[in-house]
Design an enzyme around this catalytic site. Structure first.
Site, short mmCIF file in Angstrom:
data_model
loop_
_atom_site.label_atom_id
_atom_site.label_comp_id
_atom_site.label_asym_id
_atom_site.label_seq_id
_atom_site.Cartn_x
_atom_site.Cartn_y
_atom_site.Cartn_z
N GLY A 49 32.60 44.78 21.03
CA GLY A 49 33.33 45.29 22.20
C GLY A 49 32.54 45.30 23.50
O GLY A 49 33.11 45.45 24.57
N LYS A 66 37.34 55.75 31.39
CA LYS A 66 38.75 56.11 31.59
C LYS A 66 39.12 57.33 30.75
O LYS A 66 39.96 58.13 31.15
CB LYS A 66 39.66 54.94 31.27
CG LYS A 66 40.06 54.12 32.49
CD LYS A 66 39.01 53.15 32.98
CE LYS A 66 38.14 53.58 34.11
NZ LYS A 66 37.11 52.62 34.49
N GLY A 109 30.09 54.47 41.01
CA GLY A 109 29.72 55.69 41.73
C GLY A 109 30.91 56.61 41.95
O GLY A 109 30.87 57.79 41.57
N GLY A 127 24.96 48.54 41.41
CA GLY A 127 25.41 47.22 41.00
C GLY A 127 24.88 46.85 39.63
O GLY A 127 24.10 47.58 39.02
N ASP A 185 30.67 38.29 33.29
CA ASP A 185 29.64 38.83 34.21
C ASP A 185 28.43 37.92 34.35
O ASP A 185 27.64 38.08 35.29
CB ASP A 185 29.15 40.19 33.70
CG ASP A 185 30.20 41.29 33.83
OD1 ASP A 185 31.34 40.97 34.23
OD2 ASP A 185 29.88 42.46 33.54
N HIS A 242 39.01 41.92 32.54
CA HIS A 242 40.16 41.02 32.37
C HIS A 242 39.88 39.63 32.91
O HIS A 242 40.41 38.63 32.42
CB HIS A 242 41.43 41.61 32.99
CG HIS A 242 41.26 42.17 34.36
ND1 HIS A 242 40.49 43.28 34.62
CD2 HIS A 242 41.76 41.79 35.56
CE1 HIS A 242 40.54 43.54 35.92
NE2 HIS A 242 41.29 42.66 36.51
N HIS A 273 65.21 53.49 40.97
CA HIS A 273 65.05 54.67 41.82
C HIS A 273 65.20 55.93 40.97
O HIS A 273 66.13 56.02 40.18
CB HIS A 273 66.11 54.69 42.92
CG HIS A 273 66.03 55.94 43.75
ND1 HIS A 273 65.07 56.11 44.72
CD2 HIS A 273 66.75 57.09 43.70
CE1 HIS A 273 65.22 57.32 45.26
NE2 HIS A 273 66.24 57.93 44.66
P1 NAI Z 1 29.21 48.01 43.11
O1 NAI Z 1 28.72 46.69 43.55
O2 NAI Z 1 30.65 48.28 42.98
O3 NAI Z 1 28.63 49.13 44.09
C1 NAI Z 1 27.27 49.32 44.34
C2 NAI Z 1 27.12 50.09 45.65
O4 NAI Z 1 25.78 50.50 45.78
C3 NAI Z 1 27.47 49.27 46.87
O5 NAI Z 1 28.35 49.98 47.68
C4 NAI Z 1 26.12 49.07 47.55
O6 NAI Z 1 26.21 49.00 48.96
C5 NAI Z 1 25.37 50.32 47.12
N1 NAI Z 1 23.91 50.21 47.11
C6 NAI Z 1 23.17 49.17 46.68
N2 NAI Z 1 21.85 49.46 46.78
C7 NAI Z 1 21.77 50.72 47.27
C8 NAI Z 1 20.68 51.59 47.59
N3 NAI Z 1 19.42 51.21 47.38
N4 NAI Z 1 20.97 52.81 48.10
C9 NAI Z 1 22.24 53.19 48.29
N5 NAI Z 1 23.31 52.42 48.01
C10 NAI Z 1 23.07 51.20 47.49
O7 NAI Z 1 28.42 48.30 41.73
P2 NAI Z 1 28.66 49.38 40.60
O8 NAI Z 1 29.46 50.52 41.10
O9 NAI Z 1 27.31 49.65 40.05
O10 NAI Z 1 29.53 48.60 39.55
C11 NAI Z 1 29.03 47.42 38.93
C12 NAI Z 1 30.13 46.49 38.52
O11 NAI Z 1 30.89 47.05 37.48
C13 NAI Z 1 31.05 46.18 39.66
O12 NAI Z 1 31.01 44.80 39.90
C14 NAI Z 1 32.41 46.60 39.21
O13 NAI Z 1 33.38 45.62 39.50
C15 NAI Z 1 32.26 46.81 37.72
N6 NAI Z 1 33.05 47.98 37.36
C16 NAI Z 1 34.40 47.90 37.38
C17 NAI Z 1 35.18 49.01 37.13
C18 NAI Z 1 36.65 48.91 37.23
O14 NAI Z 1 37.18 47.81 37.20
N7 NAI Z 1 37.37 50.02 37.39
C19 NAI Z 1 34.58 50.30 36.81
C20 NAI Z 1 33.16 50.28 36.86
C21 NAI Z 1 32.44 49.15 37.11
#
Ligand code: NAI
Length: 462
Positions: free
Chosen positions: A39, A51, A182, A267, A308, A317, A441
């Site tokens: 998984g 979730k 975050g 990230g 990824d 997805h 509706h």
């Molecule tokens: P992210 O790329 O979404 O966000 C990372 C954030 O950290 C950015 O806003 C960036 O500007 C900031 N950042 C980077 N370096 C920094 C620093 N030194 N100090 C302060 N801020 C800083 O990455 P995240 O949230 O870690 O997620 C990783 C991946 O996992 C994403 O690509 C996301 O698509 C995926 N994911 C998807 C979810 C969903 O579909 N609901 C849920 C969780 C993750």
């Protein structure tokens, strides 16, 4: 030595779906996974556990903040955190077992261990077993990025993995990075009573989102009690056994933040450790993504990469779609992934869902050749009944063809509503199509219809 038609390395939503499709198409298939549980990140330490905790904490917050308005009274609401975590584990276990069941049903061989290429056609697993395959699909996913002075110990300095398995609710949590992980995990702990402070280096949160979405989400989350430091750098940290002190710099001034937990969510990066890709000639970009062509072939013809591990939004997805397309192409079928139809969802409260182009991107690409319509949930009867009236639906259409090219939702059940946009983009529907389609509706989706009517200049309720 065992020989297979297709060997999939990694069993996340990219890998396990690819393996099932390969087996369906008659290929002798094996999936190699280093972890005990199938998984990958999504099921075990990502989408699914997060979730679960988002749902449990949302229900608790509803009880505390909204139930009385509905005339529901209770004597005392308290969180049994161990039970909340146990429920999460149970859901994860059920889904992981489900994948194992699907492997059995489809007669997919499963090997536990770490794969390493000893030649372009042969892999060694845990330095013991060897196998050969005609086609390899790399689906090894990604790993969280740490900061040089904030290495994960998964106790005080945690990645999303640690944050999903804490043993007690933190008093104070600093979240570094105001992206998807975050804001989702900050929401969980904020609802459970933790004081949460988010530090983001950019001037906005969730920056790939449409600007109006990002601004709206910031305001909503602030109202929920989260503290944000935007345009802020993290300079250094002092970490002890059960707390950390973070030095930040904002508007030229330095200050200290103390926390018992620091979540670093800046990230994720592609994970290919130990595969030995360079040695067999699979090339990567400077940023570490495996390079592929439009058929997901790497620089070695019979080795493919998906999810990824390759450039693009890190979404489960998307990885699944790429897995299916790759295998179907190996089988000589026509297959493609429509990236415009890959929705991006953030499971905050309200949820956020995005599809296609943002308004800024659409303007940059098409200038005045776009039309935009918005409808706010405060005018939507179903949202009023739910008591969830924050947010809006924004649609973007191309003027000449009237085709939908973007949909952005901040609102209740946005993750479900965006399905209408996905289908519209898949079927090249126009704003007129969406505006003319009868919507039940009262339903939240009426806001999509109304946003389209708005873009067409004939709103009924606007
Ligand atoms: P992210 O790329 O979404 O966000 C990372 C954030 O950290 C950015 O806003 C960036 O500007 C900031 N950042 C980077 N370096 C920094 C620093 N030194 N100090 C302060 N801020 C800083 O990455 P995240 O949230 O870690 O997620 C990783 C991946 O996992 C994403 O690509 C996301 O698509 C995926 N994911 C998807 C979810 C969903 O579909 N609901 C849920 C969780 C993750």
């Amino acid at each position: 030595m065992q020989k297979f038609d297709v060997a999939v390395i990694g069993s996340g939503p990219g890998g396990y779906v690819a393996a099932i499709r390969a087996a369906q198409l008659g290929f002798k298939t094996v999936c190699i996974e280093k972890d005990k549980k199938l998984g990958g990140t999504c099921l075990n330490v990502g989408c699914i556990p997060s979730k679960c905790l988002l749902q449990s904490s949302k229900d608790y917050a509803w009880l505390l903040n909204e139930s009385q308005e509905h005339g529901i009274e209770y004597k005392e609401a308290k969180v049994n955190f161990a039970q909340m975590m146990a429920r999460k584990e149970k859901v994860v276990r059920g889904l992981v077992d489900g994948v194992a069941g699907l492997f059995k049903k489809n007669q997919i061989a499963r090997i536990e261990g770490k794969a390493h290429f000893i030649s372009p056609n042969t892999i060694e697993i845990d330095k013991k077993e060897h196998l050969e395959a005609s086609h390899f699909i790399l689906a090894t996913g990604s790993e969280p990025i740490s900061l040089p002075f904030l290495k994960f110990d998964e106790k005080v300095i945690v990645s999303s993995t640690g944050a999903l398995s804490l043993t007690k609710i933190p008093k104070r949590m600093v979240v570094i990075g105001g992206g998807v992980i975050g804001v989702e995990l900050a929401s969980v702990y904020n609802r459970l009573g933790t004081e949460v402070i988010i530090v983001e280096m950019l001037d906005r949160i969730c920056s790939p989102m449409d600007l109006s979405v990002s601004k709206s989400l910031l305001q909503i989350l602030k109202k929920q009690g989260l503290t944000f430091h935007l345009n802020t750098q993290v300079l250094k940290a002092t970490v002890s056994k059960d707390s950390a002190q973070i030095t930040i710099k904002q508007d030229g001034e330095q200050r200290e933040l103390n926390a018992d937990i620091v979540l670093v969510s800046v990230g994720r990066r592609p994970y290919d450790e130990g595969l030995g890709l360079a040695e067999i000639g699979v090339r990567k970009s400077l940023r570490g993504y495996v390079l592929v062509d439009s058929s997901f072939r790497t620089t070695i013809h019979h080795i493919y990469a998906i999810g990824d591990l390759i450039e693009g939004p890190m979404l489960a997805h998307r990885a699944s779609e790429e897995g299916i397309a790759t295998v179907e192409r190996i089988a000589g079928l026509k297959a493609h992934v429509n990236y415009m139809a890959i929705a991006n969802v953030i499971y905050t409260e309200p949820e956020v869902a995005a599809l296609g182009l943002t308004e800024e991107d659409a303007k940059n690409l098409l200038g005045p050749q776009i039309k935009v319509g918005t409808s706010f949930f405060k005018g939507n009867p179903r949202a009023r009944c739910l008591g969830e009236t924050e947010g809006f639906v924004k649609v973007i259409g191309e003027v000449k063809s009237d085709r939908l090219i973007g949909m952005h939702i901040v609102g209740p059940q946005a993750s479900e509503m965006i399905g209408e946009g996905v289908m519209a983009i898949e079927k090249r529907a126009s704003l007129e199509d969406l505006a003319r389609a009868p919507h039940a509706h009262p339903s939240l989706c009426e806001a999509i219809k109304e946003a389209c009517l708005n873009a067409l200049g004939r709103p009924i309720h606007g």
